[in-house]
Design a protein around this motif. Structure first.
Motif, PDB file in Angstrom:
ATOM      1  N   ILE A 125      -4.936  16.713  31.597  1.00 54.10           N
ATOM      2  CA  ILE A 125      -3.427  15.966  30.938  1.00 54.10           C
ATOM      3  C   ILE A 125      -3.394  14.829  30.874  1.00 54.10           C
ATOM      4  O   ILE A 125      -2.671  14.283  30.056  1.00 54.10           O
ATOM      5  CB  ILE A 125      -1.974  16.550  32.066  1.00 54.10           C
ATOM      6  N   ILE A 126      -4.013  14.321  31.751  1.00 53.57           N
ATOM      7  CA  ILE A 126      -4.021  12.334  31.727  1.00 53.57           C
ATOM      8  C   ILE A 126      -4.605  11.998  30.640  1.00 53.57           C
ATOM      9  O   ILE A 126      -3.746  10.607  30.134  1.00 53.57           O
ATOM     10  CB  ILE A 126      -3.901  11.750  33.329  1.00 53.57           C
ATOM     11  N   PRO A 127      -6.198  12.454  30.699  1.00 53.99           N
ATOM     12  CA  PRO A 127      -6.006  11.532  29.302  1.00 53.99           C
ATOM     13  C   PRO A 127      -6.031  12.837  28.002  1.00 53.99           C
ATOM     14  O   PRO A 127      -6.110  11.533  26.969  1.00 53.99           O
ATOM     15  CB  PRO A 127      -8.033  12.527  29.469  1.00 53.99           C
ATOM     16  N   LEU A 128      -5.130  13.546  27.597  1.00 52.22           N
ATOM     17  CA  LEU A 128      -4.649  14.199  26.435  1.00 52.22           C
ATOM     18  C   LEU A 128      -3.462  13.143  26.683  1.00 52.22           C
ATOM     19  O   LEU A 128      -3.042  13.009  24.806  1.00 52.22           O
ATOM     20  CB  LEU A 128      -4.018  15.195  26.616  1.00 52.22           C
ATOM     21  N   LEU A 129      -2.262  12.671  27.504  1.00 50.56           N
ATOM     22  CA  LEU A 129      -0.923  11.745  27.210  1.00 50.56           C
ATOM     23  C   LEU A 129      -1.787  10.159  26.808  1.00 50.56           C
ATOM     24  O   LEU A 129      -1.090   9.792  26.157  1.00 50.56           O
ATOM     25  CB  LEU A 129      -0.645  11.549  29.066  1.00 50.56           C
ATOM     26  N   ARG A 130      -3.212   9.945  27.835  1.00 45.72           N
ATOM     27  CA  ARG A 130      -3.027   8.414  27.065  1.00 45.72           C
ATOM     28  C   ARG A 130      -3.972   8.699  25.648  1.00 45.72           C
ATOM     29  O   ARG A 130      -3.315   7.083  25.143  1.00 45.72           O
ATOM     30  CB  ARG A 130      -4.640   7.801  28.355  1.00 45.72           C
ATOM     31  N   VAL A 131      -4.392   9.410  25.011  1.00 40.42           N
ATOM     32  CA  VAL A 131      -4.652   9.438  23.888  1.00 40.42           C
ATOM     33  C   VAL A 131      -4.047   9.725  23.101  1.00 40.42           C
ATOM     34  O   VAL A 131      -4.181   9.010  22.116  1.00 40.42           O
ATOM     35  CB  VAL A 131      -6.564  10.055  23.724  1.00 40.42           C
ATOM     36  N   ASP A 132      -2.959  10.435  23.159  1.00 44.21           N
ATOM     37  CA  ASP A 132      -1.910  11.266  21.716  1.00 44.21           C
ATOM     38  C   ASP A 132      -0.953  11.584  22.837  1.00 44.21           C
ATOM     39  O   ASP A 132      -0.920  13.018  23.344  1.00 44.21           O
ATOM     40  CB  ASP A 132      -2.795  12.226  21.348  1.00 44.21           C
ATOM     41  N   GLN A 133       0.281  10.451  23.385  1.00 48.97           N
ATOM     42  CA  GLN A 133       1.125  11.212  24.489  1.00 48.97           C
ATOM     43  C   GLN A 133       2.021  11.394  23.185  1.00 48.97           C
ATOM     44  O   GLN A 133       2.662  12.823  23.964  1.00 48.97           O
ATOM     45  CB  GLN A 133       1.658   9.124  23.881  1.00 48.97           C
ATOM     46  N   ASP A 134       1.779  11.893  21.743  1.00 44.29           N
ATOM     47  CA  ASP A 134       2.920  12.414  21.287  1.00 44.29           C
ATOM     48  C   ASP A 134       2.948  13.829  20.765  1.00 44.29           C
ATOM     49  O   ASP A 134       3.600  14.780  21.282  1.00 44.29           O
ATOM     50  CB  ASP A 134       3.385  11.579  19.847  1.00 44.29           C
ATOM     51  N   TRP A 135       1.552  14.325  20.744  1.00 47.37           N
ATOM     52  CA  TRP A 135       1.280  15.534  21.121  1.00 47.37           C
ATOM     53  C   TRP A 135       1.426  15.967  22.153  1.00 47.37           C
ATOM     54  O   TRP A 135       1.943  17.043  22.929  1.00 47.37           O
ATOM     55  CB  TRP A 135      -0.724  15.537  20.864  1.00 47.37           C
ATOM     56  N   THR A 136       0.622  15.179  23.339  1.00 45.09           N
ATOM     57  CA  THR A 136       0.639  15.708  25.069  1.00 45.09           C
ATOM     58  C   THR A 136       2.510  16.336  25.028  1.00 45.09           C
ATOM     59  O   THR A 136       2.923  16.968  25.974  1.00 45.09           O
ATOM     60  CB  THR A 136       0.070  15.105  25.642  1.00 45.09           C
ATOM     61  N   LYS A 137       3.395  15.331  24.773  1.00 41.53           N
ATOM     62  CA  LYS A 137       5.017  15.355  25.129  1.00 41.53           C
ATOM     63  C   LYS A 137       5.391  16.505  24.735  1.00 41.53           C
ATOM     64  O   LYS A 137       6.646  17.304  23.937  1.00 41.53           O
ATOM     65  CB  LYS A 137       5.846  14.608  24.800  1.00 41.53           C
ATOM     66  N   GLN A 138       4.981  16.728  23.682  1.00 41.83           N
ATOM     67  CA  GLN A 138       4.950  18.042  22.738  1.00 41.83           C
ATOM     68  C   GLN A 138       4.952  19.577  22.876  1.00 41.83           C
ATOM     69  O   GLN A 138       5.136  20.118  22.588  1.00 41.83           O
ATOM     70  CB  GLN A 138       5.780  17.836  21.126  1.00 41.83           C
ATOM     71  N   TYR A 139       3.674  19.398  23.275  1.00 39.58           N
ATOM     72  CA  TYR A 139       3.017  20.930  23.461  1.00 39.58           C
ATOM     73  C   TYR A 139       2.974  20.930  24.287  1.00 39.58           C
ATOM     74  O   TYR A 139       3.013  21.806  25.341  1.00 39.58           O
ATOM     75  CB  TYR A 139       1.476  20.969  22.584  1.00 39.58           C
ATOM     76  N   LEU A 140       2.087  19.521  25.378  1.00 38.46           N
ATOM     77  CA  LEU A 140       1.663  20.162  26.657  1.00 38.46           C
ATOM     78  C   LEU A 140       2.989  19.935  27.810  1.00 38.46           C
ATOM     79  O   LEU A 140       2.892  20.484  28.898  1.00 38.46           O
ATOM     80  CB  LEU A 140       0.221  19.783  26.649  1.00 38.46           C
TER      81      LEU A 140
END
Length: 325
Positions: A74-89
């Motif tokens: 979740i950390i690299p996902l948040l760093r690379v794509d914050q909008d997607w990570t907040k919406q889905y993960l």
């Protein structure tokens, strides 16, 4: 069908996810993505967005298992794509959205957690709610949570207030407070040349602010670790003793404490305090008495002969003599 689905979700631990075909697929996609040159805020590739989104949104357990794998990254996902990570993960970590699903992703993340302040800020509410769901989390997961929470508090993360941390530590049961005490000891032991400074600025403030006053916070294991922290406190011994003495008590596992006190030479510089620690820690009846006790008593006697008449010294001397015979 619903009951079977709930049972399947409850079984979706990290080990199960790793060995499941969907888990294999999620791991392969993540490994490929992580092998590329990633940059903050560059966004996920569209083909991964769609596949990962379907995993996060899935109601059927086989596809949803992929989310357990995603939670580890979740950390690299948040760093690379914050909008997607907040919406889905991120929503999957929320307990209100589904306790069993949340338990599975927290178990995955806490397998090897890292402190990343932007993530802590986003997940603060469900993170602090973990103790409210102890019944659905595994023992190892909760141990990892206790360690993680302790390092967050030691690091003085600004996104979580002292009041919030004090409240969550107060909710931890005895066995996980033992993990907190163990983590404090290992953190102090690992501070190296900065040990005295770390004791003063991190460990002692932590104990004063966050250590619960409830009876459940006093166990033989917590006693052991507080005594061991006193033993390795070096130049900060006086401050450590003042802070930790009310957290001492009897424990059968005092052998390592004797070794630490011997190696550190504390009995020579602080004979009265070391005698107090030994008397508080060593039970009246022990099956085995380690060889380090007698040299410690000799060092205490050499440093302050007046302590020979102290009832604590007399008790420990008799105990030592009994085990010599």
């Amino acid at each position: 069908i619903r009951r079977q689905r709930q049972m399947c979700i409850r079984d979706s631990s990290l080990n199960h996810a790793i060995n499941h075909p969907v888990g294999h697929a999620a791991s392969s996609l993540l490994n490929w993505w992580l092998s590329t040159e990633l940059k903050d805020d560059q966004g996920l590739p569209d083909e991964l967005k769609d596949r990962f989104a379907k995993m996060c949104d899935a109601d059927n357990q086989p596809l949803w298992i992929g989310t357990v794998i995603l939670a580890q990254q979740i950390i690299p996902l948040l760093r690379v794509d914050q909008d997607w990570t907040k919406q889905y993960l991120v929503p999957v970590f929320e307990w209100d959205a589904g306790v069993t699903k949340a338990a599975a992703v927290w178990d995955s993340f806490l397998h090897a957690p890292r402190i990343y302040l932007p993530l802590l800020e986003i997940l603060k509410s469900p993170l602090l709610a973990v103790p409210d769901h102890i019944d659905v989390l595994g023992k190892q997961c909760l141990k990892q949570y206790a360690r993680f929470l302790t390092y967050i508090a030691l690091g003085e993360a600004s996104v979580i207030s002292s009041t919030e941390l004090k409240d969550v530590f107060s909710k931890l049961p005895a066995e996980h407070l033992e993990t907190v005490a163990q983590t404090l000891f290992h953190a102090l032991q690992g501070a190296g040349d900065q040990q005295t400074k770390y004791l003063k600025n991190r460990i002692i403030p932590f104990v004063k602010k966050f250590w619960p006053s409830k009876p459940e916070a006093r166990t033989p294991e917590t006693f052991r670790y507080f005594a061991q922290m006193s033993a390795i406190s070096g130049d900060g011994f006086d401050s450590a003793f003042t802070c930790f003495k009310d957290h001492l008590g009897q424990t059968d596992r005092f052998g390592y404490l004797l070794r630490l006190l011997t190696d550190g030479g504390a009995a020579t510089d602080h004979p009265s305090e070391v005698l107090y620690i030994l008397n508080a820690t060593i039970p009246p009846h022990v099956q085995y008495l380690h060889d380090d006790l007698e040299p410690l008593l000799d060092a205490i006697q050499d440093a302050n002969s007046a302590l020979l008449e102290n009832p604590q010294f007399v008790r420990l001397s008799i105990l030592s003599q009994q085990h010599e015979n």
